[in-house]
Write a protein that holds these residues in place. Structure first.
Motif, PDB file in Angstrom:
ATOM      1  N   ASP A  15       0.851  -1.190   0.000  1.00 39.65           N
ATOM      2  CA  ASP A  15       0.000   0.000   0.000  1.00 39.65           C
ATOM      3  C   ASP A  15       0.887   1.241   0.000  1.00 39.65           C
ATOM      4  O   ASP A  15       1.899   1.284   0.699  1.00 39.65           O
ATOM      5  N   SER A  16       0.513   2.257  -0.788  1.00 41.54           N
ATOM      6  CA  SER A  16       1.223   3.544  -0.824  1.00 41.54           C
ATOM      7  C   SER A  16       0.221   4.668  -0.672  1.00 41.54           C
ATOM      8  O   SER A  16      -0.830   4.650  -1.317  1.00 41.54           O
ATOM      9  N   ARG A  17       0.564   5.631   0.170  1.00 47.12           N
ATOM     10  CA  ARG A  17      -0.311   6.799   0.361  1.00 47.12           C
ATOM     11  C   ARG A  17       0.528   8.050   0.529  1.00 47.12           C
ATOM     12  O   ARG A  17       1.556   8.040   1.187  1.00 47.12           O
ATOM     13  N   VAL A  18       0.036   9.130  -0.054  1.00 43.51           N
ATOM     14  CA  VAL A  18       0.686  10.435   0.089  1.00 43.51           C
ATOM     15  C   VAL A  18       0.176  11.062   1.376  1.00 43.51           C
ATOM     16  O   VAL A  18      -1.019  10.997   1.679  1.00 43.51           O
ATOM     17  N   ASN A  19       1.066  11.696   2.153  1.00 39.38           N
ATOM     18  CA  ASN A  19       0.620  12.341   3.388  1.00 39.38           C
ATOM     19  C   ASN A  19      -0.219  13.584   3.070  1.00 39.38           C
ATOM     20  O   ASN A  19      -0.308  14.013   1.923  1.00 39.38           O
ATOM     21  N   ASP A  20      -0.836  14.161   4.083  1.00 42.16           N
ATOM     22  CA  ASP A  20      -1.733  15.308   3.890  1.00 42.16           C
ATOM     23  C   ASP A  20      -1.036  16.506   3.261  1.00 42.16           C
ATOM     24  O   ASP A  20      -1.620  17.220   2.455  1.00 42.16           O
ATOM     25  N   ARG A  27       4.654   4.031   2.739  1.00 44.13           N
ATOM     26  CA  ARG A  27       4.528   2.732   2.067  1.00 44.13           C
ATOM     27  C   ARG A  27       4.436   1.620   3.109  1.00 44.13           C
ATOM     28  O   ARG A  27       5.261   1.535   3.997  1.00 44.13           O
ATOM     29  N   ARG A  28       3.407   0.771   2.979  1.00 45.63           N
ATOM     30  CA  ARG A  28       3.287  -0.442   3.792  1.00 45.63           C
ATOM     31  C   ARG A  28       3.956  -1.548   3.014  1.00 45.63           C
ATOM     32  O   ARG A  28       3.686  -1.741   1.824  1.00 45.63           O
ATOM     33  N   ARG A  29       4.837  -2.250   3.662  1.00 45.31           N
ATOM     34  CA  ARG A  29       5.587  -3.313   3.000  1.00 45.31           C
ATOM     35  C   ARG A  29       5.403  -4.631   3.734  1.00 45.31           C
ATOM     36  O   ARG A  29       5.115  -4.665   4.926  1.00 45.31           O
ATOM     37  N   ARG A  30       5.610  -5.729   2.990  1.00 45.93           N
ATOM     38  CA  ARG A  30       5.535  -7.073   3.561  1.00 45.93           C
ATOM     39  C   ARG A  30       6.784  -7.817   3.128  1.00 45.93           C
ATOM     40  O   ARG A  30       7.182  -7.785   1.968  1.00 45.93           O
ATOM     41  N   CYS A  31       7.392  -8.498   4.096  1.00 45.27           N
ATOM     42  CA  CYS A  31       8.585  -9.289   3.816  1.00 45.27           C
ATOM     43  C   CYS A  31       8.158 -10.655   3.281  1.00 45.27           C
ATOM     44  O   CYS A  31       7.306 -11.331   3.873  1.00 45.27           O
ATOM     45  N   ALA A  32       8.732 -11.079   2.171  1.00 42.16           N
ATOM     46  CA  ALA A  32       8.410 -12.376   1.573  1.00 42.16           C
ATOM     47  C   ALA A  32       9.016 -13.528   2.386  1.00 42.16           C
ATOM     48  O   ALA A  32       8.506 -14.656   2.338  1.00 42.16           O
ATOM     49  N   GLU A  33      10.060 -13.271   3.163  1.00 48.87           N
ATOM     50  CA  GLU A  33      10.720 -14.323   3.961  1.00 48.87           C
ATOM     51  C   GLU A  33       9.987 -14.590   5.273  1.00 48.87           C
ATOM     52  O   GLU A  33       9.580 -15.704   5.540  1.00 48.87           O
ATOM     53  N   CYS A  34       9.831 -13.537   6.111  1.00 50.97           N
ATOM     54  CA  CYS A  34       9.256 -13.740   7.449  1.00 50.97           C
ATOM     55  C   CYS A  34       7.785 -13.349   7.530  1.00 50.97           C
ATOM     56  O   CYS A  34       7.154 -13.531   8.567  1.00 50.97           O
ATOM     57  N   ASP A  35       7.250 -12.789   6.452  1.00 52.38           N
ATOM     58  CA  ASP A  35       5.842 -12.396   6.350  1.00 52.38           C
ATOM     59  C   ASP A  35       5.443 -11.253   7.302  1.00 52.38           C
ATOM     60  O   ASP A  35       4.265 -11.010   7.513  1.00 52.38           O
ATOM     61  N   LYS A  36       6.415 -10.562   7.878  1.00 50.84           N
ATOM     62  CA  LYS A  36       6.089  -9.432   8.762  1.00 50.84           C
ATOM     63  C   LYS A  36       5.884  -8.183   7.911  1.00 50.84           C
ATOM     64  O   LYS A  36       6.395  -8.060   6.804  1.00 50.84           O
ATOM     65  N   ARG A  37       5.124  -7.243   8.460  1.00 51.57           N
ATOM     66  CA  ARG A  37       4.826  -5.988   7.776  1.00 51.57           C
ATOM     67  C   ARG A  37       5.515  -4.834   8.481  1.00 51.57           C
ATOM     68  O   ARG A  37       5.682  -4.847   9.696  1.00 51.57           O
ATOM     69  N   PHE A  38       5.885  -3.830   7.692  1.00 52.78           N
ATOM     70  CA  PHE A  38       6.505  -2.635   8.245  1.00 52.78           C
ATOM     71  C   PHE A  38       6.209  -1.447   7.337  1.00 52.78           C
ATOM     72  O   PHE A  38       5.765  -1.614   6.206  1.00 52.78           O
TER      73      PHE A  38
END
Length: 160
Positions: A15-20, A27-38
Motif C-alpha cells: 500500500d502507498s499513500r501520500v501524506n496530507d 509505504r506499507r511493506r511485507r517481507c516475503a521471507e518472514c511475512d512481517k509488515r513494516f
C-alpha cells in the motif's frame, strides 16, 4: 528495501499513500521471507550546495548569511521585509533546483546583486561597492552609469 526483522531484501509494497501535506509517501511493506509488515516513508532530500569561497575553502550554504548581506545593504532603506524574504527564497530555490553540489561564492554575490538591483538602487550600490572592492570614486561613477544605461531586471531572468 531490507526487512528490519529478518534482513531479507525480498519485500513487497502492499500500500502507498501520500501524506496530507503532499511532501511524503507512506509505504506499507511485507517481507516475503518472514511475512512481517513494516512501514517506510519516502521524502525528497533537498541539500543546498556547498559554497566555494575565493580562497578555495568550502562551507555549507547559510540562509542566515544571505539574509545578513541583504540586511546590511538595505540598512535604513524603505524596502518591506516580504520583498527581502522573496528575494532570499528565489536565490535559495534557484540553488536547490540547479542541483549543483558546489557553487562559487562569487555566483551567490552576483545573485544578490541581481536581486538588490530590483529592490533598491542605493542598496545595490552599497553591496556592489563592498562586493567588488571599489577603490576609487570612478568605480562608483561607472556603476551609476551602468545603472542608468540598463533597464531594471524583471523577475524571470534570474541567471537563466
Amino acid at each position: 528495501m531490507k526487512c528490519p526483522f529478518c534482513g531479507s531484501l525480498d519485500t513487497q509494497v502492499i500500500d502507498s499513500r501520500v501524506n496530507d501535506a503532499g511532501d511524503a509517501i507512506r509505504r506499507r511493506r511485507r517481507c516475503a521471507e518472514c511475512d512481517k509488515r513494516f512501514t517506510t516513508w519516502e521524502t525528497a532530500e533537498l541539500r543546498p550546495p556547498q559554497i566555494v569561497k575565493t580562497n578555495g575553502t568550502r562551507e555549507d550554504f547559510s540562509e542566515a548569511k544571505l539574509r545578513e548581506g541583504f540586511r546590511r545593504a538595505l540598512h535604513k532603506r524603505p524596502v518591506p521585509t516580504e520583498l527581502v524574504d522573496a528575494s532570499v527564497d528565489r536565490i535559495r530555490q534557484l540553488l536547490l533546483t540547479r542541483g549543483a553540489r558546489e557553487v562559487p561564492a562569487r555566483e551567490i554575490g552576483e545573485l544578490v546583486m541581481h536581486e538588490l538591483k530590483k529592490l533598491d538602487k542605493i542598496a545595490y550600490i552599497r553591496f556592489a561597492s563592498v562586493y567588488k572592492s571599489f577603490q576609487e570614486p570612478d568605480d562608483f561613477r561607472e556603476m551609476l552609469q551602468d545603472l542608468e544605461r540598463t533597464p531594471p531586471p524583471d523577475g524571470d531572468d534570474l541567471f537563466q
